[in-house]
Design a protein around this motif. Sequence first.
Motif, mmCIF file in Angstrom:
data_model
loop_
_atom_site.group_PDB
_atom_site.id
_atom_site.type_symbol
_atom_site.label_atom_id
_atom_site.label_comp_id
_atom_site.label_asym_id
_atom_site.label_seq_id
_atom_site.Cartn_x
_atom_site.Cartn_y
_atom_site.Cartn_z
ATOM 1 N N LEU A 1 1.352 7.057 -6.442
ATOM 2 C CA LEU A 1 0.571 7.738 -6.838
ATOM 3 C C LEU A 1 0.795 9.343 -6.852
ATOM 4 N N LEU A 2 1.447 9.463 -5.799
ATOM 5 C CA LEU A 2 1.890 10.769 -5.164
ATOM 6 C C LEU A 2 2.577 11.034 -6.480
ATOM 7 N N THR B 1 1.448 7.563 6.518
ATOM 8 C CA THR B 1 0.061 8.172 5.275
ATOM 9 C C THR B 1 -0.609 9.372 5.423
ATOM 10 N N GLU C 1 1.093 -1.063 0.523
ATOM 11 C CA GLU C 1 -0.193 0.221 0.403
ATOM 12 C C GLU C 1 0.687 1.117 0.062
ATOM 13 N N LYS C 2 1.555 1.537 0.855
ATOM 14 C CA LYS C 2 2.815 1.985 0.818
ATOM 15 C C LYS C 2 3.373 2.806 0.083
ATOM 16 N N LEU D 1 2.512 1.541 -3.687
ATOM 17 C CA LEU D 1 1.251 2.807 -4.365
ATOM 18 C C LEU D 1 1.317 4.152 -4.038
ATOM 19 N N GLU D 2 0.660 4.079 -1.925
ATOM 20 C CA GLU D 2 0.932 5.823 -2.546
ATOM 21 C C GLU D 2 1.565 6.245 -2.501
ATOM 22 N N VAL D 3 3.094 6.087 -2.374
ATOM 23 C CA VAL D 3 4.363 7.168 -2.714
ATOM 24 C C VAL D 3 4.064 7.328 -4.293
ATOM 25 N N ILE E 1 2.129 11.546 3.385
ATOM 26 C CA ILE E 1 1.238 11.874 2.241
ATOM 27 C C ILE E 1 -0.032 12.784 1.856
ATOM 28 N N SER E 2 -0.891 12.504 2.880
ATOM 29 C CA SER E 2 -2.175 12.375 2.459
ATOM 30 C C SER E 2 -1.587 14.660 2.334
ATOM 31 N N LYS F 1 -0.437 15.036 -0.499
ATOM 32 C CA LYS F 1 -1.921 15.608 -1.908
ATOM 33 C C LYS F 1 -2.454 17.189 -1.883
#
Length: 142
Positions: A85-86, A123, A78-79, A81-83, A126-127, A130
């Motif tokens: 996508l960011l 997270t 998940e991390k 993907l988060e990084v 990252i939020s 965003k």
Amino acid sequence: MANTFNLEKNLSNSSVDDRDILLLVQTVRQGIKYPLFVKIASQSPFNLSEWSVFLHLSERTIQRYKKEKKTFDPIHSEKILEVTLLYKRGIEVFGDADNFNAWLEAKNVALGGITPKSLLDTTFGISLLKDELTRIEHGVLA
């Protein structure tokens, strides 16, 4: 794996939309295989040391994933993907990777004087990034 999010296709093309979210969840649950992580990491400006900080794994553990052909646990997948996508979103907002990379490295007044890259290990960070990218995109600075 036909029902999983096609990372190679979707992370290099258009933005992820709502219909892809459930596929992302399914992909995270299955885990990201090490070869795909290498491909993702090679398309980012982050080295293995930085990825180890983001994922809260030692470099040695990540290297062991390669040797043992392991799949990342869901929390690490998940991390990743988060990084990723960011990073993709940042390039869209800034127009190119060089401008976004410079922003990631520069101390940011709106973020309390720290570098945006230093927030990629949580997270919440990252939020926050965003949200900051959305403000930049709409011309609402600091």
